[in-house]
Each structure stands twice: as structure tokens, then as C-alpha cells.
Design an enzyme around this catalytic site. Structure first.
Site, PDB file in Angstrom:
ATOM      1  N   LYS A 225      46.537  78.628 116.465  1.00 42.47           N
ATOM      2  CA  LYS A 225      47.975  79.646 116.641  1.00 42.47           C
ATOM      3  C   LYS A 225      49.025  79.283 117.487  1.00 42.47           C
ATOM      4  O   LYS A 225      48.844  78.423 118.444  1.00 42.47           O
ATOM      5  CB  LYS A 225      47.562  81.030 116.840  1.00 42.47           C
ATOM      6  N   ARG A 260      37.937  83.072 111.755  1.00 44.90           N
ATOM      7  CA  ARG A 260      38.533  82.550 110.598  1.00 44.90           C
ATOM      8  C   ARG A 260      39.394  81.302 111.245  1.00 44.90           C
ATOM      9  O   ARG A 260      39.983  81.274 112.070  1.00 44.90           O
ATOM     10  CB  ARG A 260      39.702  83.388 110.163  1.00 44.90           C
TER      11      ARG A 260
END
Length: 288
Positions: A225, A260
Site C-alpha cells: 500500500k 491479503r
């Protein structure tokens, strides 16, 4: 490590480590791997490699959720993901469908997908909650602030962890009220969907125990991210493995049940090492 709460019929790992969900984005514009798996054959091959590398779930998505991503129609999203879902299911993979749309959920479930992973927590499509309840399908409910089209917003003061907990508690209650089984619900605090700065996102991992009081498995998706890049000074998403692994291990240590990730093999290896160390600590340093 202790085994996570039951979810979707997944078998707990003997060493207590979290389940790993591998990411297969069948999109041209996802923030990290956009275009890599747009071809269905390549996407299926990537998902099967992830399963071989230790992924417990393969998460297939056809709509980018990065800020500013182009909108896609339901028909286009379905056309991207359905061949991939069918191919992975036929090969025996446990597939989750990453979508906000009830029509895509329905088609994927009909094709054998086991889990629905909805970044809107079944809020963006009014038909989705009824569908999940009718099918008694396992679902992952995520907290977010904002949308892909408008961008994700940092909290303007207040407590982001408390806000996530309040929202997710309400969505769990809505699902239970509609008839979704308790062991068919997991929650995701929305790391990466609450603003771009590290200080917007890190509390959701640091204080994960506060979300565990909801009694449902927690999904954490920090992999590659933007805020990981801000911490590490790495502008290229695909080069954020080190930071992603550090946060995955931190989330696991704080009770995450599902991670994830893009880098399945490396994450599984790190989790096995963490679990082995935890076993030694429990036994006072003795082998066995």
C-alpha cells in the site's frame, strides 16, 4: 498464536498462523499489478502459483479500488473475472470474489466461488445483503472512508479504530439480522482505505485487538500500500516487500486471521518462521 475463529470452512493451520489470501487483480489499472493479469490465462496461472506457494484463498477482482481508478460497468467487471473464477475453481482453488456488485457476486458464486470480499461491506449495492443471506455465503465486510472515485479520506479528528469498530459492528449486526451465519462473517478494518498517510493506517494494525472483541476473523491487507511506501521511502509498489512483510507479521501477532497479500510465498515463509518462534517461546525454549 491461537487458531482464528471459524470462517468459510477453512481448516486452521496446526501452528496457528493466519490464512493467506493471494491477490489476483484482473484489471488494467490496479495500483501494484494493473495489467499483469488482465489476460484470463495469465490470471489463472498466477492464482494457481499462489496456491502452490501456500495461499489458502485466491481473491479475484475485476474493478480497481485505487484512488482515481476508472469506473467499469457490471458487464465489463464480470467479463474480466468470470473466466478466472471458473478456471481456478475447476483447479480446486478456494476462490473469493472481490466485488461491490450483487450481479458479479451472484455469477461468481454460481461458478463456485466460496467467499465474497466487499470493500463496501455490502453497502454499495442494495441487493447484495439479501443475496449473501439467501446464499448463506461467507462474506468479508470492510471499513472505508470515501470511494475510489473521490479518494479515501483521513479521519478529521476522532479515533479511527473506534470508528472502524462501530461501523463493522453495525454491519455484522445487519448481516446476522438478515440471516447470515455467524461463522460466515469476517471483518476488515480497511487498511489503505482511510487516507494515505502512515498515521491514518497504522493504528488499525497496532490496535487490532480492539477489533477482535467483535468475535469475528479479521482480514488485514497492507500489502504494497501507498502508506508502506511513505514509511519506507519506496515509490514503486512492487518493491515494498520488506515493509509489507513487517506489517503482515505485526498483524498476525495481534490476531489477524487472514492476510491479503501480493507476495504469497514470502509471506507464508515469514509466518511459518514466526509461528515456529512462538512455539519455542511457549515451550520455554525446548524442542518438540
Amino acid at each position: 498464536m491461537t487458531p482464528p475463529p471459524a470462517f468459510a470452512g477453512l481448516a486452521p493451520h496446526a501452528d496457528g498462523r493466519p490464512w493467506v489470501m493471494g491477490i489476483v487483480n484482473v484489471t488494467p489499472d490496479s495500483f501494484s499489478d494493473g495489467g499483469l493479469h488482465l489476460d484470463a490465462g495469465r490470471a489463472i496461472a498466477a492464482g494457481l502459483r499462489m496456491r502452490e506457494d501456500g495461499a489458502d484463498i485466491v481473491d479475484v477482482g475485476g474493478e480497481s479500488t485505487r484512488p482515481g481508478a476508472a469506473a467499469v460497468t457490471v458487464a465489463e467487471e464480470a467479463a474480466r473475472v468470470m473466466p478466472v473464477v471458473r478456471g481456478l475453481v475447476a483447479a480446486g482453488a478456494v476462490v473469493s470474489i472481490d466485488t461491490r456488485r450483487a450481479d458479479v457476486m451472484r455469477a461468481a458464486l454460481d461458478a463456485g466461488a466460496r467467499i465474497v470480499n466487499d470493500v463496501s461491506a455490502l453497502c454499495d449495492d442494495q441487493q447484495s445483503l439479501e443475496l449473501i443471506a439467501t446464499r448463506r455465503c461467507p462474506v468479508i465486510l470492510m471499513y472505508r472512508r470515501g470511494t475510489a472515485a473521490g479518494g479515501y479520506e483521513a479521519a478529521a479528528g476522532g479515533d479511527i479504530v473506534a470508528a472502524a469498530r462501530t461501523f463493522l459492528a453495525a454491519r455484522v449486526a445487519a448481516c446476522r439480522g438478515a440471516g447470515v451465519p455467524q461463522d460466515g462473517i469476517a471483518i476488515d478494518p480497511g487498511v489503505g482505505f482511510v487516507g494515505a498517510a502512515p498515521d491514518d493506517n497504522l493504528p488499525l494494525i497496532a490496535r487490532l485487538a480492539e477489533l477482535s472483541t467483535l468475535g469475528r476473523p479479521i482480514v488485514v491487507g497492507a500489502s504494497r500500500k501507498r502508506f508502506v511506501g511513505a514509511i519506507s521511502g519506496e515509490p514503486v509498489a512492487a518493491r515494498r516487500l520488506g515493509g509489507s512483510l513487517a506489517l503482515a507479521l505485526a498483524a498476525a501477532a495481534r490476531g489477524a486471521a487472514i492476510l491479503r497479500v501480493h507476495d504469497v510465498r514470502e509471506t507464508v515463509q515469514a509466518l511459518k518462521a514466526q509461528a515456529a518462534l512462538a512455539r519455542i517461546e511457549r515451550t520455554g525454549g525446548e524442542a518438540g
